[in-house]
Each structure stands twice: as structure tokens, then as C-alpha cells.
Design a protein around this motif. Sequence first.
Motif, PDB file in Angstrom:
ATOM      1  N   SER A  28     -71.452 -39.888 -25.784  1.00  0.00           N
ATOM      2  CA  SER A  28     -72.362 -40.979 -26.173  1.00  0.00           C
ATOM      3  C   SER A  28     -71.950 -42.287 -25.510  1.00  0.00           C
ATOM      4  CB  SER A  28     -72.432 -41.128 -27.695  1.00  0.00           C
ATOM      5  OG  SER A  28     -71.157 -41.393 -28.249  1.00  0.00           O
ATOM      6  N   THR A  29     -70.652 -42.493 -25.323  1.00  0.00           N
ATOM      7  CA  THR A  29     -70.224 -43.704 -24.625  1.00  0.00           C
ATOM      8  C   THR A  29     -70.567 -43.611 -23.137  1.00  0.00           C
ATOM      9  OG1 THR A  29     -67.971 -42.808 -24.443  1.00  0.00           O
ATOM     10  CG2 THR A  29     -68.411 -44.334 -26.250  1.00  0.00           C
ATOM     11  N   MET A  30     -70.479 -42.424 -22.576  1.00  0.00           N
ATOM     12  CA  MET A  30     -70.889 -42.228 -21.183  1.00  0.00           C
ATOM     13  C   MET A  30     -72.368 -42.585 -21.042  1.00  0.00           C
ATOM     14  SD  MET A  30     -69.815 -40.979 -18.122  1.00  0.00           S
ATOM     15  CE  MET A  30     -68.546 -39.733 -18.424  1.00  0.00           C
ATOM     16  N   ALA A  31     -73.187 -42.056 -21.954  1.00  0.00           N
ATOM     17  CA  ALA A  31     -74.627 -42.320 -21.910  1.00  0.00           C
ATOM     18  C   ALA A  31     -74.916 -43.808 -22.080  1.00  0.00           C
ATOM     19  CB  ALA A  31     -75.342 -41.502 -22.977  1.00  0.00           C
ATOM     20  N   GLU A  32     -74.231 -44.441 -23.027  1.00  0.00           N
ATOM     21  CA  GLU A  32     -74.446 -45.874 -23.240  1.00  0.00           C
ATOM     22  C   GLU A  32     -74.063 -46.671 -21.994  1.00  0.00           C
ATOM     23  OE1 GLU A  32     -73.012 -49.660 -25.978  1.00  0.00           O
ATOM     24  OE2 GLU A  32     -72.033 -47.718 -26.267  1.00  0.00           O
ATOM     25  N   GLY A  33     -72.918 -46.370 -21.415  1.00  0.00           N
ATOM     26  CA  GLY A  33     -72.472 -47.082 -20.214  1.00  0.00           C
ATOM     27  C   GLY A  33     -73.438 -46.925 -19.055  1.00  0.00           C
ATOM     28  N   VAL A  34     -73.904 -45.717 -18.838  1.00  0.00           N
ATOM     29  CA  VAL A  34     -74.859 -45.444 -17.763  1.00  0.00           C
ATOM     30  C   VAL A  34     -76.172 -46.172 -18.033  1.00  0.00           C
ATOM     31  CG1 VAL A  34     -76.293 -43.640 -16.725  1.00  0.00           C
ATOM     32  CG2 VAL A  34     -73.845 -43.238 -17.086  1.00  0.00           C
ATOM     33  N   THR A  63     -63.079 -43.946 -35.087  1.00  0.00           N
ATOM     34  CA  THR A  63     -63.589 -45.281 -35.376  1.00  0.00           C
ATOM     35  C   THR A  63     -62.607 -46.357 -34.918  1.00  0.00           C
ATOM     36  OG1 THR A  63     -64.881 -44.469 -37.242  1.00  0.00           O
ATOM     37  CG2 THR A  63     -64.369 -46.828 -37.219  1.00  0.00           C
ATOM     38  N   GLY A  64     -63.134 -47.295 -34.121  1.00  0.00           N
ATOM     39  CA  GLY A  64     -62.335 -48.397 -33.597  1.00  0.00           C
ATOM     40  C   GLY A  64     -61.667 -48.118 -32.269  1.00  0.00           C
ATOM     41  N   ASP A  65     -61.635 -46.848 -31.844  1.00  0.00           N
ATOM     42  CA  ASP A  65     -60.989 -46.495 -30.578  1.00  0.00           C
ATOM     43  C   ASP A  65     -61.883 -46.842 -29.394  1.00  0.00           C
ATOM     44  OD1 ASP A  65     -58.974 -45.405 -32.109  1.00  0.00           O
ATOM     45  OD2 ASP A  65     -59.490 -43.312 -31.664  1.00  0.00           O
ATOM     46  N   GLU A  66     -61.231 -47.078 -28.254  1.00  0.00           N
ATOM     47  CA  GLU A  66     -61.958 -47.250 -26.998  1.00  0.00           C
ATOM     48  C   GLU A  66     -62.415 -45.876 -26.516  1.00  0.00           C
ATOM     49  OE1 GLU A  66     -59.237 -49.167 -24.342  1.00  0.00           O
ATOM     50  OE2 GLU A  66     -59.365 -51.078 -25.412  1.00  0.00           O
ATOM     51  N   PRO A  67     -63.364 -45.848 -25.571  1.00  0.00           N
ATOM     52  CA  PRO A  67     -63.771 -44.564 -25.003  1.00  0.00           C
ATOM     53  C   PRO A  67     -62.598 -43.846 -24.342  1.00  0.00           C
ATOM     54  CG  PRO A  67     -65.372 -46.263 -24.453  1.00  0.00           C
ATOM     55  CD  PRO A  67     -64.193 -46.953 -25.084  1.00  0.00           C
ATOM     56  N   ASP A  68     -62.703 -42.542 -24.253  1.00  0.00           N
ATOM     57  CA  ASP A  68     -61.715 -41.703 -23.580  1.00  0.00           C
ATOM     58  C   ASP A  68     -61.456 -42.252 -22.175  1.00  0.00           C
ATOM     59  OD1 ASP A  68     -61.058 -39.259 -21.753  1.00  0.00           O
ATOM     60  OD2 ASP A  68     -60.707 -38.503 -23.788  1.00  0.00           O
ATOM     61  N   ASP A  69     -60.204 -42.211 -21.733  1.00  0.00           N
ATOM     62  CA  ASP A  69     -59.839 -42.696 -20.400  1.00  0.00           C
ATOM     63  C   ASP A  69     -60.647 -42.014 -19.299  1.00  0.00           C
ATOM     64  OD1 ASP A  69     -57.965 -44.434 -21.454  1.00  0.00           O
ATOM     65  OD2 ASP A  69     -56.265 -43.095 -21.084  1.00  0.00           O
ATOM     66  N   ARG A  70     -60.974 -40.740 -19.504  1.00  0.00           N
ATOM     67  CA  ARG A  70     -61.733 -40.003 -18.483  1.00  0.00           C
ATOM     68  C   ARG A  70     -63.183 -40.468 -18.423  1.00  0.00           C
ATOM     69  NH1 ARG A  70     -59.906 -34.432 -20.905  1.00  0.00           N
ATOM     70  NH2 ARG A  70     -60.254 -35.762 -22.711  1.00  0.00           N
ATOM     71  N   THR A  71     -63.724 -40.881 -19.563  1.00  0.00           N
ATOM     72  CA  THR A  71     -65.059 -41.486 -19.566  1.00  0.00           C
ATOM     73  C   THR A  71     -65.029 -42.777 -18.771  1.00  0.00           C
ATOM     74  OG1 THR A  71     -65.686 -40.537 -21.706  1.00  0.00           O
ATOM     75  CG2 THR A  71     -66.848 -42.536 -21.029  1.00  0.00           C
ATOM     76  N   MET A  72     -64.038 -43.613 -19.067  1.00  0.00           N
ATOM     77  CA  MET A  72     -63.947 -44.913 -18.407  1.00  0.00           C
ATOM     78  C   MET A  72     -63.693 -44.767 -16.904  1.00  0.00           C
ATOM     79  SD  MET A  72     -64.726 -46.947 -20.771  1.00  0.00           S
ATOM     80  CE  MET A  72     -64.353 -48.544 -20.055  1.00  0.00           C
ATOM     81  N   SER A  73     -62.848 -43.822 -16.513  1.00  0.00           N
ATOM     82  CA  SER A  73     -62.579 -43.658 -15.082  1.00  0.00           C
ATOM     83  C   SER A  73     -63.784 -43.065 -14.360  1.00  0.00           C
ATOM     84  CB  SER A  73     -61.314 -42.824 -14.846  1.00  0.00           C
ATOM     85  OG  SER A  73     -61.466 -41.506 -15.305  1.00  0.00           O
ATOM     86  N   THR A  74     -64.526 -42.190 -15.018  1.00  0.00           N
ATOM     87  CA  THR A  74     -65.746 -41.639 -14.414  1.00  0.00           C
ATOM     88  C   THR A  74     -66.782 -42.739 -14.229  1.00  0.00           C
ATOM     89  OG1 THR A  74     -65.327 -39.477 -15.418  1.00  0.00           O
ATOM     90  CG2 THR A  74     -67.576 -39.908 -14.644  1.00  0.00           C
ATOM     91  N   LEU A  75     -66.956 -43.578 -15.249  1.00  0.00           N
ATOM     92  CA  LEU A  75     -67.874 -44.714 -15.116  1.00  0.00           C
ATOM     93  C   LEU A  75     -67.422 -45.614 -13.965  1.00  0.00           C
ATOM     94  CD1 LEU A  75     -68.485 -45.649 -18.878  1.00  0.00           C
ATOM     95  CD2 LEU A  75     -70.136 -44.606 -17.304  1.00  0.00           C
ATOM     96  N   ALA A  76     -66.143 -45.947 -13.925  1.00  0.00           N
ATOM     97  CA  ALA A  76     -65.614 -46.833 -12.881  1.00  0.00           C
ATOM     98  C   ALA A  76     -65.794 -46.227 -11.488  1.00  0.00           C
ATOM     99  CB  ALA A  76     -64.142 -47.144 -13.137  1.00  0.00           C
ATOM    100  N   ASP A  77     -65.549 -44.919 -11.355  1.00  0.00           N
ATOM    101  CA  ASP A  77     -65.721 -44.253 -10.068  1.00  0.00           C
ATOM    102  C   ASP A  77     -67.168 -44.292  -9.595  1.00  0.00           C
ATOM    103  OD1 ASP A  77     -63.028 -43.682 -10.055  1.00  0.00           O
ATOM    104  OD2 ASP A  77     -63.282 -41.529 -10.479  1.00  0.00           O
ATOM    105  N   ASN A  78     -68.084 -44.532 -10.525  1.00  0.00           N
ATOM    106  CA  ASN A  78     -69.500 -44.608 -10.198  1.00  0.00           C
ATOM    107  C   ASN A  78     -70.016 -46.043 -10.259  1.00  0.00           C
ATOM    108  OD1 ASN A  78     -70.711 -41.738  -9.824  1.00  0.00           O
ATOM    109  ND2 ASN A  78     -69.212 -41.548 -11.466  1.00  0.00           N
ATOM    110  N   GLY A  79     -69.097 -47.007 -10.184  1.00  0.00           N
ATOM    111  CA  GLY A  79     -69.474 -48.407 -10.072  1.00  0.00           C
ATOM    112  C   GLY A  79     -69.730 -49.144 -11.368  1.00  0.00           C
TER     113      GLY A  79
END
Length: 179
Positions: A28-34, A63-79
Motif C-alpha cells: 500500500s505504501t508502494m501504491a501511495e508513493g507511485v 503502526t508508526g513504522d516507516e515503509p519497508d527499506d525495500r519499498t523505499m529503495s524500489t521507489l528511489a530506484d524509479n525516481g
Amino acid sequence: MSTMATSGTAQPQKISVLFVCLGNICRSTMAEGVFRSLVKDKSSPYYNLIDKVDSCGTGGYHTGDEPDDRTMSTLADNGITNYVHAARRLRDSDFRDFDYIFAMDNGNLMDLERWKDRGKKSSSSKAQVMLFGEFSGTGRKEVVQDPYYVGRDAFEKAFEQCKRFSTNFLQQTFPDVDT
């Protein structure tokens, strides 16, 4: 798609979108970021058409945690480098506050439908609850598999699906927007 008159010209009504998975740190965080990357930039043709975008989980495990590091790195790798989120659990008010609530898989969809139907909440709900993969563009519904225990390739696949589904949803919801 409903419209409202503004200065004599019909403008599409702004919509709000919520993405839901189980824990709110991967899909869901991946979807929101995209989705945010497609609609919140001032140069986006959808910029003035989206009111609110968020994500949450049906469970409160993170609850309260940041997105998984792999979600964040995948988003970052895609700009996508400016995404920030703290996981939260689904709330009753989400069914009143959002126009669309997208489930990542069939289990999430069933949980959302049960949650919505409890008590009197369904009568005050405006949300269309649906599987995000209804916008696959393939003619069949797809699910976004939970990549948490699978690995980086699964995060890349989730990204591809979220981008495709988001693009298809926006094009179908706002067919008159020049992209």
C-alpha cells in the motif's frame, strides 16, 4: 465521473484515494508513493484533480513504522525520492473520507468489505471499495502479492503493477485529461 460547474465551465470533481494492504509497509505504501508521483507534481495533468492520497493497513502490526527499506529503495530506484509515510491502521472514518479505497489482494478486499459492513458505517460510506488490480489493463483482475517474504524482485513487480494500475485508473477516471 461527476463534474461541478466552476466559472461556467464543467470541471471534474476532485477525488481522494486510499490504498490498503495488511501491514502498510510494503504494497500500500508502494501504491501511495507511485500514485503521488503521478498526481502531486504541479506539472501533472492530474494535479488539480486529486484531493487526498493515503495508505493504511487492515492490521496494526506496524503502526508508526516507516515503509519497508525495500519499498523505499524500489521507489528511489524509479525516481521517487520524496515519499514519507508512517504506517497506520484502517479507520472507520476512511470509508467516509475517501472516494476510492483500493485493496492490494482479495484477502484485503474481504477485510475491507467486512469492516465497511459492520454496524451503521456502511450507510454513511461514500467510498468505492475495490481491488486495485481491476485497473490492470489486461482484461482480468490482478492482485499485488505481498513481497515482504519474497525478495527484491517481488518489490519491483509490485512497483510495475502499482504504476500500471495507477495510470489506468487515472486515464479511466479522467478520460478528458490530456496526458
